[in-house]
Enzyme design. Sequence first.
Site, PDB file in Angstrom:
ATOM      1  N   THR A 285       0.824  -1.214   0.000  1.00 37.28           N
ATOM      2  CA  THR A 285       0.000   0.000   0.000  1.00 37.28           C
ATOM      3  C   THR A 285       0.854   1.257   0.000  1.00 37.28           C
ATOM      4  O   THR A 285       0.683   2.139  -0.855  1.00 37.28           O
ATOM      5  CB  THR A 285      -0.925   0.001   1.228  1.00 37.28           C
ATOM      6  OG1 THR A 285      -1.773  -1.144   1.164  1.00 37.28           O
ATOM      7  CG2 THR A 285      -1.779   1.259   1.264  1.00 37.28           C
ATOM      8  N   VAL A 286       1.792   1.356   0.933  1.00 33.72           N
ATOM      9  CA  VAL A 286       2.601   2.572   1.037  1.00 33.72           C
ATOM     10  C   VAL A 286       3.592   2.667  -0.116  1.00 33.72           C
ATOM     11  O   VAL A 286       3.781   3.747  -0.696  1.00 33.72           O
ATOM     12  CB  VAL A 286       3.336   2.617   2.390  1.00 33.72           C
ATOM     13  CG1 VAL A 286       4.222   3.854   2.472  1.00 33.72           C
ATOM     14  CG2 VAL A 286       2.333   2.619   3.538  1.00 33.72           C
TER      15      VAL A 286
ATOM     16  N   GLU B 251       9.890   9.826   9.189  1.00 35.95           N
ATOM     17  CA  GLU B 251       8.687  10.590   9.528  1.00 35.95           C
ATOM     18  C   GLU B 251       7.436   9.731   9.507  1.00 35.95           C
ATOM     19  O   GLU B 251       6.563   9.852  10.368  1.00 35.95           O
ATOM     20  CB  GLU B 251       8.526  11.757   8.542  1.00 35.95           C
ATOM     21  CG  GLU B 251       7.346  12.666   8.837  1.00 35.95           C
ATOM     22  CD  GLU B 251       7.527  13.436  10.141  1.00 35.95           C
ATOM     23  OE1 GLU B 251       6.790  13.123  11.108  1.00 35.95           O
ATOM     24  OE2 GLU B 251       8.388  14.313  10.203  1.00 35.95           O
TER      25      GLU B 251
ATOM     26  N   ILE C 138       1.159  13.073   9.470  1.00 36.34           N
ATOM     27  CA  ILE C 138       1.414  14.215  10.352  1.00 36.34           C
ATOM     28  C   ILE C 138       2.926  14.444  10.452  1.00 36.34           C
ATOM     29  O   ILE C 138       3.659  13.527  10.817  1.00 36.34           O
ATOM     30  CB  ILE C 138       0.854  13.959  11.768  1.00 36.34           C
ATOM     31  CG1 ILE C 138      -0.630  13.626  11.712  1.00 36.34           C
ATOM     32  CG2 ILE C 138       1.086  15.176  12.654  1.00 36.34           C
ATOM     33  CD1 ILE C 138      -1.212  13.178  13.041  1.00 36.34           C
TER      34      ILE C 138
ATOM     35  N   GLY D  47     -11.955  -3.123   7.610  1.00 34.18           N
ATOM     36  CA  GLY D  47     -10.538  -3.069   7.281  1.00 34.18           C
ATOM     37  C   GLY D  47      -9.727  -2.122   8.140  1.00 34.18           C
ATOM     38  O   GLY D  47      -8.529  -1.923   7.901  1.00 34.18           O
TER      39      GLY D  47
ATOM     40  N   LYS E 101       5.508   3.747  18.789  1.00 34.38           N
ATOM     41  CA  LYS E 101       5.548   5.145  18.340  1.00 34.38           C
ATOM     42  C   LYS E 101       5.951   6.076  19.472  1.00 34.38           C
ATOM     43  O   LYS E 101       6.704   7.035  19.256  1.00 34.38           O
ATOM     44  CB  LYS E 101       4.177   5.528  17.775  1.00 34.38           C
ATOM     45  CG  LYS E 101       3.819   4.761  16.510  1.00 34.38           C
ATOM     46  CD  LYS E 101       2.385   5.004  16.074  1.00 34.38           C
ATOM     47  CE  LYS E 101       2.052   4.204  14.822  1.00 34.38           C
ATOM     48  NZ  LYS E 101       0.638   4.359  14.419  1.00 34.38           N
TER      49      LYS E 101
END
Length: 434
Positions: free
Chosen positions: A15-16, A131, A138, A189, A207
């Site tokens: 996906t990314v 990032e 963000i 999903g 994170k």
Amino acid sequence: MRGNTVKIGLMGLGTVGTGVVRIVQGHQEDLQKQTGLAIEVAKVLVKNADKERNISLDNDILTTNPADLVENPEIDVIVEVIGGINPTKQYMLQALENGKHIVTANKDLMALHGAEILSKAQEKGCDVFYEASVGGGIPILRALVEGFSSDRITKMMGIVNGTTNYIMTKMSQEGADYAEVLKEAQELGYAESDPTADVEGHDAARKMAILGTLGFHVDMNLDDVDCEGISRVSAEDIAHAKQLGYEIKLLGIAQRDGELIDVSVQPTLVARSHPLASVNGVFNAVYVHGEAVGETMFYGPGAGELPTATAVVSDLVTVVKNKKLGVNGRGSVAPYKEKHLKTDDQIVSKYFLRLIVDDKRGVLAQITRILADHDVSLEQVLQQPYNDGKQSEIILVTHHASRKNIFDVRKQFEEIDSVYEVKSLYRVEGGEEQ
């Protein structure tokens, strides 16, 4: 860099990775204007080169051999979006050894081995940017490194997992039970078939370890983050919180008092007056307090193909600009401060307690006496019938108290006959007492 072109080795075309290719291909003119150089996806590491994909790439660009990227002298930058720890860590360290810059979205790797990777980057004069590992689209990490470089951060508090925020939002808005909303989130999903990493707080903890490392300049390990998920939060907890003027959110909190640090992830009552209380659905937000700037908040989509890919390409642009200026490796600062973690008697907060007790005289007096014995005072108290009047439900919000004292109180409550069950214990942020 060959001529006026920077060549990229992309690890992963999920996906990314697909989003990264779309942005690089579709925004080529803008990227060249910003950097003065062309950016080319030269090699893409995939598991299956023959798989049909909904993106246009020449077949000779695809490879199943990581050496075609990390050992390739024509590749300038490795963009890693395959995730996982091993063998990804080895790929990245080898790429750095070969003088290649790194852009990654891998929160697991950076949370567990970020200090080692950043140290290798400094040794080799390479950039490492990540990032996209926190907060999706963000730009929180760049803000911490650059925007707050002249300030001292004292607190970071945020909603950094969209799945749990979606679940908590639905529970709050519809009064639904956790299991019911989790099932819906899986069907849509938003949650994985095995949701453990999200709902037990592990994703958010990784994170927060990254944020703690960058914000406080210490080597914050995942084991340093006290972690509790949302699976025990009930519709009744949320209803009582709302009655008292709060929303319950899964919050990551990193706080520094002097040189003492504590980092945690836990369900937390957030006062409705606080901006984080109105962050709903799959959105993320991070609140940052600096000694000079005061309070700031960063808000936006926490995941998704293009938001996350935008953060990746933004890092890529920074690497390319640094290459043109000849300043690569100066932005990757390894942790340089000694870490001093708070003990339980040094971690201070307000707390929400929900008790099921015998419905008889003297019970509330017994409870308040135990609280007083442990130096815990009360801000709010609610008492109401429970179990068709056979028992009582007591909801307490304390003033600031140490974690040690609150845990001692809970232990003593669990040992006395008049308390049937300690249903809930959550941290509280905001409200009447600041």
